[in-house]
Design a protein around this motif. Structure first.
Motif, PDB file in Angstrom:
ATOM      1  N   LEU A  28       0.808  -1.220   0.000  1.00 55.36           N
ATOM      2  CA  LEU A  28       0.000   0.000   0.000  1.00 55.36           C
ATOM      3  C   LEU A  28       0.842   1.271   0.000  1.00 55.36           C
ATOM      4  O   LEU A  28       0.314   2.374  -0.121  1.00 55.36           O
ATOM      5  CB  LEU A  28      -0.940   0.014   1.211  1.00 55.36           C
ATOM      6  CG  LEU A  28      -1.870  -1.186   1.362  1.00 55.36           C
ATOM      7  CD1 LEU A  28      -2.722  -1.041   2.608  1.00 55.36           C
ATOM      8  CD2 LEU A  28      -2.735  -1.370   0.127  1.00 55.36           C
ATOM      9  N   GLY A  29       2.175   1.104   0.193  1.00 53.31           N
ATOM     10  CA  GLY A  29       3.050   2.253   0.173  1.00 53.31           C
ATOM     11  C   GLY A  29       3.091   3.047   1.468  1.00 53.31           C
ATOM     12  O   GLY A  29       3.651   4.139   1.511  1.00 53.31           O
ATOM     13  N   ASP A  30       2.514   2.499   2.549  1.00 53.37           N
ATOM     14  CA  ASP A  30       2.463   3.206   3.826  1.00 53.37           C
ATOM     15  C   ASP A  30       2.306   2.189   4.949  1.00 53.37           C
ATOM     16  O   ASP A  30       1.259   1.576   5.098  1.00 53.37           O
ATOM     17  CB  ASP A  30       1.289   4.178   3.835  1.00 53.37           C
ATOM     18  CG  ASP A  30       1.162   4.985   5.109  1.00 53.37           C
ATOM     19  OD1 ASP A  30       1.977   4.809   6.045  1.00 53.37           O
ATOM     20  OD2 ASP A  30       0.235   5.814   5.185  1.00 53.37           O
ATOM     21  N   ALA A  31       3.352   2.023   5.751  1.00 49.60           N
ATOM     22  CA  ALA A  31       3.319   1.040   6.844  1.00 49.60           C
ATOM     23  C   ALA A  31       2.218   1.320   7.856  1.00 49.60           C
ATOM     24  O   ALA A  31       1.695   0.395   8.486  1.00 49.60           O
ATOM     25  CB  ALA A  31       4.670   1.010   7.555  1.00 49.60           C
ATOM     26  N   LEU A  32       1.832   2.599   8.016  1.00 47.90           N
ATOM     27  CA  LEU A  32       0.796   2.941   8.987  1.00 47.90           C
ATOM     28  C   LEU A  32      -0.593   2.458   8.569  1.00 47.90           C
ATOM     29  O   LEU A  32      -1.517   2.435   9.381  1.00 47.90           O
ATOM     30  CB  LEU A  32       0.776   4.452   9.229  1.00 47.90           C
ATOM     31  CG  LEU A  32       2.037   5.026   9.864  1.00 47.90           C
ATOM     32  CD1 LEU A  32       1.890   6.528  10.067  1.00 47.90           C
ATOM     33  CD2 LEU A  32       2.344   4.336  11.182  1.00 47.90           C
ATOM     34  N   GLN A  33      -0.718   2.032   7.325  1.00 45.58           N
ATOM     35  CA  GLN A  33      -2.010   1.512   6.871  1.00 45.58           C
ATOM     36  C   GLN A  33      -2.190   0.028   7.196  1.00 45.58           C
ATOM     37  O   GLN A  33      -3.122  -0.618   6.729  1.00 45.58           O
ATOM     38  CB  GLN A  33      -2.188   1.779   5.377  1.00 45.58           C
ATOM     39  CG  GLN A  33      -2.369   3.259   5.095  1.00 45.58           C
ATOM     40  CD  GLN A  33      -2.805   3.527   3.681  1.00 45.58           C
ATOM     41  OE1 GLN A  33      -3.585   2.764   3.097  1.00 45.58           O
ATOM     42  NE2 GLN A  33      -2.335   4.614   3.113  1.00 45.58           N
ATOM     43  N   TRP A  34      -1.336  -0.509   8.057  1.00 46.75           N
ATOM     44  CA  TRP A  34      -1.460  -1.904   8.471  1.00 46.75           C
ATOM     45  C   TRP A  34      -2.821  -2.163   9.090  1.00 46.75           C
ATOM     46  O   TRP A  34      -3.367  -3.267   8.980  1.00 46.75           O
ATOM     47  CB  TRP A  34      -0.346  -2.307   9.440  1.00 46.75           C
ATOM     48  CG  TRP A  34      -0.496  -1.764  10.830  1.00 46.75           C
ATOM     49  CD1 TRP A  34      -0.023  -0.578  11.304  1.00 46.75           C
ATOM     50  CD2 TRP A  34      -1.153  -2.393  11.926  1.00 46.75           C
ATOM     51  NE1 TRP A  34      -0.347  -0.428  12.624  1.00 46.75           N
ATOM     52  CE2 TRP A  34      -1.050  -1.532  13.029  1.00 46.75           C
ATOM     53  CE3 TRP A  34      -1.831  -3.604  12.087  1.00 46.75           C
ATOM     54  CZ2 TRP A  34      -1.598  -1.836  14.275  1.00 46.75           C
ATOM     55  CZ3 TRP A  34      -2.367  -3.902  13.326  1.00 46.75           C
ATOM     56  CH2 TRP A  34      -2.250  -3.030  14.411  1.00 46.75           C
ATOM     57  N   THR A  35      -3.412  -1.153   9.708  1.00 46.71           N
ATOM     58  CA  THR A  35      -4.714  -1.340  10.365  1.00 46.71           C
ATOM     59  C   THR A  35      -5.822  -1.607   9.354  1.00 46.71           C
ATOM     60  O   THR A  35      -6.779  -2.309   9.670  1.00 46.71           O
ATOM     61  CB  THR A  35      -5.082  -0.128  11.230  1.00 46.71           C
ATOM     62  OG1 THR A  35      -5.075   1.052  10.427  1.00 46.71           O
ATOM     63  CG2 THR A  35      -4.104   0.030  12.382  1.00 46.71           C
ATOM     64  N   ARG A  36      -5.696  -1.079   8.152  1.00 48.13           N
ATOM     65  CA  ARG A  36      -6.695  -1.367   7.111  1.00 48.13           C
ATOM     66  C   ARG A  36      -6.654  -2.839   6.732  1.00 48.13           C
ATOM     67  O   ARG A  36      -7.697  -3.474   6.551  1.00 48.13           O
ATOM     68  CB  ARG A  36      -6.440  -0.501   5.881  1.00 48.13           C
ATOM     69  CG  ARG A  36      -6.633   0.992   6.138  1.00 48.13           C
ATOM     70  CD  ARG A  36      -6.348   1.818   4.896  1.00 48.13           C
ATOM     71  NE  ARG A  36      -7.306   1.493   3.856  1.00 48.13           N
ATOM     72  CZ  ARG A  36      -6.999   1.441   2.555  1.00 48.13           C
ATOM     73  NH1 ARG A  36      -5.761   1.686   2.134  1.00 48.13           N
ATOM     74  NH2 ARG A  36      -7.920   1.134   1.675  1.00 48.13           N
ATOM     75  N   ILE A  37      -5.447  -3.387   6.621  1.00 45.22           N
ATOM     76  CA  ILE A  37      -5.296  -4.812   6.302  1.00 45.22           C
ATOM     77  C   ILE A  37      -5.818  -5.650   7.467  1.00 45.22           C
ATOM     78  O   ILE A  37      -6.532  -6.625   7.262  1.00 45.22           O
ATOM     79  CB  ILE A  37      -3.830  -5.151   5.986  1.00 45.22           C
ATOM     80  CG1 ILE A  37      -3.342  -4.364   4.761  1.00 45.22           C
ATOM     81  CG2 ILE A  37      -3.659  -6.659   5.772  1.00 45.22           C
ATOM     82  CD1 ILE A  37      -1.855  -4.460   4.506  1.00 45.22           C
ATOM     83  N   ALA A  38      -5.446  -5.258   8.683  1.00 42.26           N
ATOM     84  CA  ALA A  38      -5.893  -6.000   9.868  1.00 42.26           C
ATOM     85  C   ALA A  38      -7.413  -6.034   9.948  1.00 42.26           C
ATOM     86  O   ALA A  38      -8.012  -7.096  10.154  1.00 42.26           O
ATOM     87  CB  ALA A  38      -5.312  -5.371  11.129  1.00 42.26           C
ATOM     88  N   GLN A  39      -8.043  -4.892   9.784  1.00 46.30           N
ATOM     89  CA  GLN A  39      -9.499  -4.806   9.884  1.00 46.30           C
ATOM     90  C   GLN A  39     -10.166  -5.663   8.814  1.00 46.30           C
ATOM     91  O   GLN A  39     -11.125  -6.393   9.091  1.00 46.30           O
ATOM     92  CB  GLN A  39      -9.933  -3.352   9.753  1.00 46.30           C
ATOM     93  CG  GLN A  39     -11.404  -3.133   9.981  1.00 46.30           C
ATOM     94  CD  GLN A  39     -11.761  -1.655   9.944  1.00 46.30           C
ATOM     95  OE1 GLN A  39     -11.065  -0.849   9.334  1.00 46.30           O
ATOM     96  NE2 GLN A  39     -12.838  -1.306  10.598  1.00 46.30           N
ATOM     97  N   LEU A  40      -9.678  -5.599   7.602  1.00 45.78           N
ATOM     98  CA  LEU A  40     -10.253  -6.358   6.496  1.00 45.78           C
ATOM     99  C   LEU A  40     -10.151  -7.866   6.715  1.00 45.78           C
ATOM    100  O   LEU A  40     -10.992  -8.636   6.270  1.00 45.78           O
ATOM    101  CB  LEU A  40      -9.558  -5.965   5.196  1.00 45.78           C
ATOM    102  CG  LEU A  40     -10.142  -6.492   3.897  1.00 45.78           C
ATOM    103  CD1 LEU A  40     -11.583  -6.043   3.719  1.00 45.78           C
ATOM    104  CD2 LEU A  40      -9.299  -6.033   2.734  1.00 45.78           C
ATOM    105  N   ASN A  41      -9.106  -8.298   7.446  1.00 48.25           N
ATOM    106  CA  ASN A  41      -8.870  -9.724   7.670  1.00 48.25           C
ATOM    107  C   ASN A  41      -9.243 -10.195   9.071  1.00 48.25           C
ATOM    108  O   ASN A  41      -8.958 -11.331   9.437  1.00 48.25           O
ATOM    109  CB  ASN A  41      -7.399 -10.034   7.383  1.00 48.25           C
ATOM    110  CG  ASN A  41      -7.097  -9.931   5.902  1.00 48.25           C
ATOM    111  OD1 ASN A  41      -7.351 -10.855   5.151  1.00 48.25           O
ATOM    112  ND2 ASN A  41      -6.583  -8.788   5.470  1.00 48.25           N
TER     113      ASN A  41
END
Length: 71
Positions: A28-41
């Motif tokens: 995603l080009g931004d490590a801080l967006q890990w929460t979007r991946i976490a939430q989706l999974n």
């Protein structure tokens, strides 16, 4: 996958022994967006042990939230 989830998933990746921070940075080009991946999974822990297939959200440069989980 239900229709709402399918609309939010752009691709899947299989990873092992890494973190959601690294996946978010690479995909995603931004490590801080890990929460979007976490939430989706349905994940809360950013550490990945073993092999896991993750659904990825679409790239959104404006979606960074400082690493704070939403909801």
């Amino acid at each position: 996958m239900d229709q709402l989830l399918t609309a939010r998933v752009t691709k899947q990746v299989t990873v092992s022994n890494t973190t959601l921070f690294r996946v978010a940075e690479h995909e995603l080009g931004d490590a801080l967006q890990w929460t979007r991946i976490a939430q989706l999974n349905g994940l809360t822990d950013p550490w990945i042990v073993g092999f896991v297939t993750l659904n990825l959200p679409p790239v959104d440069p404006a979606a960074s939230n400082g690493g704070v989980p939403n909801g």
